[in-house]
Design an enzyme around this catalytic site. Structure first.
Site, PDB file in Angstrom:
ATOM      1  N   GLN A 281      35.531 -57.969 -93.691  1.00  0.00           N
ATOM      2  CA  GLN A 281      36.423 -57.334 -92.723  1.00  0.00           C
ATOM      3  C   GLN A 281      36.918 -55.986 -93.244  1.00  0.00           C
ATOM      4  O   GLN A 281      36.946 -54.989 -92.527  1.00  0.00           O
ATOM      5  CB  GLN A 281      37.599 -58.279 -92.458  1.00  0.00           C
ATOM      6  CG  GLN A 281      38.656 -57.725 -91.553  1.00  0.00           C
ATOM      7  CD  GLN A 281      38.119 -57.420 -90.164  1.00  0.00           C
ATOM      8  OE1 GLN A 281      37.044 -57.885 -89.779  1.00  0.00           O
ATOM      9  NE2 GLN A 281      38.849 -56.616 -89.414  1.00  0.00           N
ATOM     10  N   HIS A 284      35.014 -52.442 -93.015  1.00  0.00           N
ATOM     11  CA  HIS A 284      34.797 -51.728 -91.762  1.00  0.00           C
ATOM     12  C   HIS A 284      35.391 -50.331 -91.774  1.00  0.00           C
ATOM     13  O   HIS A 284      34.820 -49.390 -91.243  1.00  0.00           O
ATOM     14  CB  HIS A 284      35.447 -52.486 -90.595  1.00  0.00           C
ATOM     15  CG  HIS A 284      34.524 -53.439 -89.926  1.00  0.00           C
ATOM     16  ND1 HIS A 284      33.450 -53.032 -89.200  1.00  0.00           N
ATOM     17  CD2 HIS A 284      34.502 -54.798 -89.892  1.00  0.00           C
ATOM     18  CE1 HIS A 284      32.812 -54.099 -88.728  1.00  0.00           C
ATOM     19  NE2 HIS A 284      33.421 -55.176 -89.135  1.00  0.00           N
ATOM     20  N   GLU A 349      42.411 -60.009 -83.349  1.00  0.00           N
ATOM     21  CA  GLU A 349      41.072 -59.869 -82.774  1.00  0.00           C
ATOM     22  C   GLU A 349      40.218 -61.079 -83.176  1.00  0.00           C
ATOM     23  O   GLU A 349      39.594 -61.708 -82.338  1.00  0.00           O
ATOM     24  CB  GLU A 349      40.444 -58.571 -83.302  1.00  0.00           C
ATOM     25  CG  GLU A 349      39.083 -58.254 -82.717  1.00  0.00           C
ATOM     26  CD  GLU A 349      38.438 -57.063 -83.422  1.00  0.00           C
ATOM     27  OE1 GLU A 349      38.944 -56.635 -84.491  1.00  0.00           O
ATOM     28  OE2 GLU A 349      37.412 -56.576 -82.913  1.00  0.00           O
ATOM     29  N   HIS A 350      40.212 -61.401 -84.481  1.00  0.00           N
ATOM     30  CA  HIS A 350      39.445 -62.543 -84.981  1.00  0.00           C
ATOM     31  C   HIS A 350      40.375 -63.512 -85.701  1.00  0.00           C
ATOM     32  O   HIS A 350      41.164 -63.091 -86.538  1.00  0.00           O
ATOM     33  CB  HIS A 350      38.399 -62.095 -86.012  1.00  0.00           C
ATOM     34  CG  HIS A 350      37.538 -60.965 -85.562  1.00  0.00           C
ATOM     35  ND1 HIS A 350      37.709 -59.677 -86.016  1.00  0.00           N
ATOM     36  CD2 HIS A 350      36.510 -60.925 -84.685  1.00  0.00           C
ATOM     37  CE1 HIS A 350      36.803 -58.891 -85.445  1.00  0.00           C
ATOM     38  NE2 HIS A 350      36.063 -59.614 -84.626  1.00  0.00           N
ATOM     39  N   ASP A 383      29.738 -61.523 -85.408  1.00  0.00           N
ATOM     40  CA  ASP A 383      29.457 -60.086 -85.280  1.00  0.00           C
ATOM     41  C   ASP A 383      28.039 -59.826 -84.783  1.00  0.00           C
ATOM     42  O   ASP A 383      27.776 -58.809 -84.142  1.00  0.00           O
ATOM     43  CB  ASP A 383      29.616 -59.390 -86.641  1.00  0.00           C
ATOM     44  CG  ASP A 383      31.066 -59.207 -87.034  1.00  0.00           C
ATOM     45  OD1 ASP A 383      31.935 -59.356 -86.162  1.00  0.00           O
ATOM     46  OD2 ASP A 383      31.328 -58.930 -88.219  1.00  0.00           O
ATOM     47  N   HIS A 442      52.530 -52.848 -37.613  1.00  0.00           N
ATOM     48  CA  HIS A 442      51.906 -54.058 -38.152  1.00  0.00           C
ATOM     49  C   HIS A 442      52.175 -55.234 -37.207  1.00  0.00           C
ATOM     50  O   HIS A 442      51.267 -56.002 -36.879  1.00  0.00           O
ATOM     51  CB  HIS A 442      52.466 -54.397 -39.538  1.00  0.00           C
ATOM     52  CG  HIS A 442      51.849 -53.623 -40.666  1.00  0.00           C
ATOM     53  ND1 HIS A 442      51.916 -52.264 -40.754  1.00  0.00           N
ATOM     54  CD2 HIS A 442      51.153 -54.031 -41.764  1.00  0.00           C
ATOM     55  CE1 HIS A 442      51.284 -51.849 -41.851  1.00  0.00           C
ATOM     56  NE2 HIS A 442      50.817 -52.913 -42.475  1.00  0.00           N
TER      57      HIS A 442
END
Lengths: 455, 455
Positions: A281, A284, A349-350, A383, A442
């Protein structure tokens, strides 16, 4: 695991890039979600000033690029590509023959791996239940027609680490949804693997254009690039700001921030595997977040040692260390329950559950882009090849947002086909509410359907 | 219908508020979609200057309000409520007893109509298929968990025409989705019908706060209002700009523009009904669009006459005439097919098919928020009681966006629970792609799962 001498109460030796902290410390640091954007780094602002003039904010720079591409078309795109990517006189279109050539040139093992990735992502998304429906139980026919979005643009980042996998993770769900035209933009001189992946995903058009100028070109169109209906995919700060600015004119999948992983591990977890997952991780991005939550101090210390050992000869060491030092850490929690509650508050996210009875804990998760259940289901498999898209909500947006999926590539059209009898029965009710809203025309239109007087 | 003397080739008498035009004229005027925002009206900009200083754009004014409410909380909200709504020292919370009181005070017929609206909207959205799913066919368990968003804010406009129906059309799908906390913001001193509707929909919290300051309060929270995860509902320009600015921190349903209706009618349609439907649309707003497409000049002229006749003693006449003159019109098309193609290009919020064989033509529609099939299914019934939400995509966003529906109130969490065997089989493929992306720590984490060496 046996208890071993640790680094004392704080658990961290000075200079250790991944610290062990308690829950309270974590809450006020690595697990805090600031509810507004961080200030921009001074280096970035200085760079902007040089190119765009004094006190230019990133938003203003992006607004200028977007407006120039809107009004100036292909020439403006070429000018910004020269200015920001340093590539002059570029024909942005990458032709089909080049995609095929890139695929043909791929090593066999890589080609087979990409093909398997494409197949599994397709098989997963084909199973997502997305279908039109109607009911006849409410008088006539009512329902929702699910219609593919006609033309979609996918942004695929280039830069130091080309990510052909990101192309697959957006293009395949789009194809499964039935999108007619799938378009890819990726920065100039794209890596052959990206082009090969585009060919494998049967992308219709590939353009070498990057940054805010690519987003503007896809949203507004140029002489050479027809405008798209929606833009999907993550990019750097400029890409994200441009997506925000063109949102409304086109759809977007979301606004991506730096990537994040939370690993919850207990004493059944292999510390070497957990450490490897955190390091994967952290590689990245200097802004990446990699956090371990564990009720076991032994596990905490074992993972910390393992991270340190692996750091000694790791690639991108400086980047990994920066991520581990600033956004990452190991949090010792009273129990797994607390760890899951912290994870739900964070909305990662994960979220990886390397714990006994992981399936049961997974059911307690209310906020995470992807839940990786059991240490065999590591994030790296997600991934590339597990099946679900790896484009997942970051920055706490898992509170309201979803990973990219088939629904991102369709829209709903409501169908209202009331029968005459139901229409007549409902019309007086509609007229009643319309009059309460002071909308007398209407009410008049409704009155006609109830067989009322032609007013 | 019998042919009658019309107003000549152009079909429109001078000063007629709804003109008859041909396809080419329509394409370059009322049916054109500009691909960028219109300039703001000078009066609006002058108003901004008075309050915010010279050359302040609406975006800048909204940014200032949002930032002040973010940093200043309840006091800033109160300050902007005093400044912009002219209401001092307002406690924004509307208490449960006031909601009940408003409901109790409602005339019986209106109460029954609102209740029936709530029931039908609930019955419709309950039928929308939204469910978690898993597959065991790809090795272990893969799937998507569908989870309600925890806390949602609904913006309900006040102003000259209070719209309790808009509250119902957002709150009920949210309730069906299982949202835990549904919050409403509506401008100060709300109409009792809005409060009654909130009670009927079992809204958890109601605040009297309007405009950009309300959006900021819901997104950032104040001492008295807990922040929400997503904001849904239409409002004026300032509300829309504020939604764009807070998007990312919270989810939003979309960016609403002025309302639009396209009516496609043939000689089977009743011109009086078609005219009433156009006028109902035109009474919303001076910016509203009401367009008739018909292959029959007789129908065109009959509808035009009917509009003129009704205009004589209509409420809000100036507003209706402005809408009809500037954004609206009657387009004579070669055939129904051309009319449907024009409608698909336009991507209207509402598309009404008052034609023979309407069901068949409905299947040809690829871009519309709602399709009203047959002249008994008029838009006004959809506005109040048909069942689908009346909050639909405007401004051509039907190309990529959907009416508010249950999916707006849930998010997906991907579940990846590979079995050990599948994990080991996939790991070498993941490692292969990771190396192609120069992500060696990713490859290392994958290698561990394939039983490779502990690197």
């Amino acid at each position: 695991m046996t208890r071993q001498g640790g680094a004392g109460a704080g658990g961290a030796a000075p200079g250790t890039p991944i610290r062990i902290v308690d829950v309270e410390t974590a809450r006020s640091s690595i697990l805090s979600r600031r509810r507004h954007d961080a200030d921009y780094p001074p280096a970035l602002l200085r760079g902007l000033e040089r190119r765009f003039g004094a006190r230019t904010t990133p938003e203003q720079a992006v607004a200028r690029i977007v407006e120039e591409v809107r009004s100036g078309g292909a020439a403006a795109l070429a000018r910004w590509t020269a200015e920001l990517d340093g590539v002059e006189d570029l024909d942005p279109r990458v032709h089909a023959a080049e995609l095929q050539q890139a695929l043909d040139g791929l090593p066999g093992a890589l080609r087979r791996a990409l093909l398997r990735s494409v197949e599994r992502v397709r098989e997963f998304h084909r199973r997502q239940p997305v279908a039109s429906w109607t009911t006849h139980e409410l008088g006539g026919t009512l329902g929702q027609r699910v219609i593919p979005i006609r033309r979609v643009g996918i942004y695929v980042p280039g830069g130091s680490a080309p990510l052909p996998s990101s192309l697959i993770m957006a293009a395949i769900p789009a194809r499964v949804a039935g999108v007619e035209e799938v378009v890819v933009c990726t920065p100039p001189r794209p890596h052959p693997t990206i082009l090969a992946a585009a060919r494998l995903c049967e992308v219709d058009e590939v353009y070498q254009a990057g940054g805010a100028q690519a987003i503007a070109a896809m949203a507004h169109g140029t002489e050479a690039i027809a405008p798209v209906d929606k833009i999907v995919g993550a990019g750097n700060l400029f890409v994200t700001l441009a997506k925000r600015q063109v949102y409304g004119l086109v759809g977007i999948d979301g606004l991506a921030g730096p990537t994040e992983t939370l690993v919850i591990a207990d004493e059944t977890a292999d510390p070497a595997w957990a450490a490897a997952d955190l390091l994967a991780q952290a590689e990245h991005d200097v802004l990446a977040t990699a956090i371990l939550l564990t009720p076991s101090r032994e596990v905490a210390e074992a993972v910390q040692r393992e991270v340190e050992r692996r750091l000694a000869d790791i690639d991108r060491r400086e980047q990994v260390e920066s991520s581990l030092t600033h956004q990452s850490g190991i949090v010792v929690t009273p129990d797994i329950e607390t760890a899951v509650a912290l994870a739900n508050d964070f909305g990662a996210e994960h979220l990886c559950l390397s714990v006994a009875d992981a399936e049961r804990w997974a059911e307690q998760v209310t906020s995470a882009g992807g839940v990786f259940v059991g240490e065999h289901s590591c994030e790296v498999l997600g991934d590339y090849v597990a099946g679900p898209s790896h484009i997942m909500p970051t920055g706490g947006t898992a509170r309201f947002a979803s990973p990219v999926n088939v629904l991102d590539f369709v829209k709903i059209s409501s169908v209202i086909a009331l029968d005459a009898e139901t229409s007549a029965a409902l019309a007086p009710l509609a007229a009643e509410i319309a009059r309460a809203e002071s909308l007398t025309s209407h009410a008049a239109a409704a009155d006609l359907r109830s067989g009322g007087d032609d007013v």
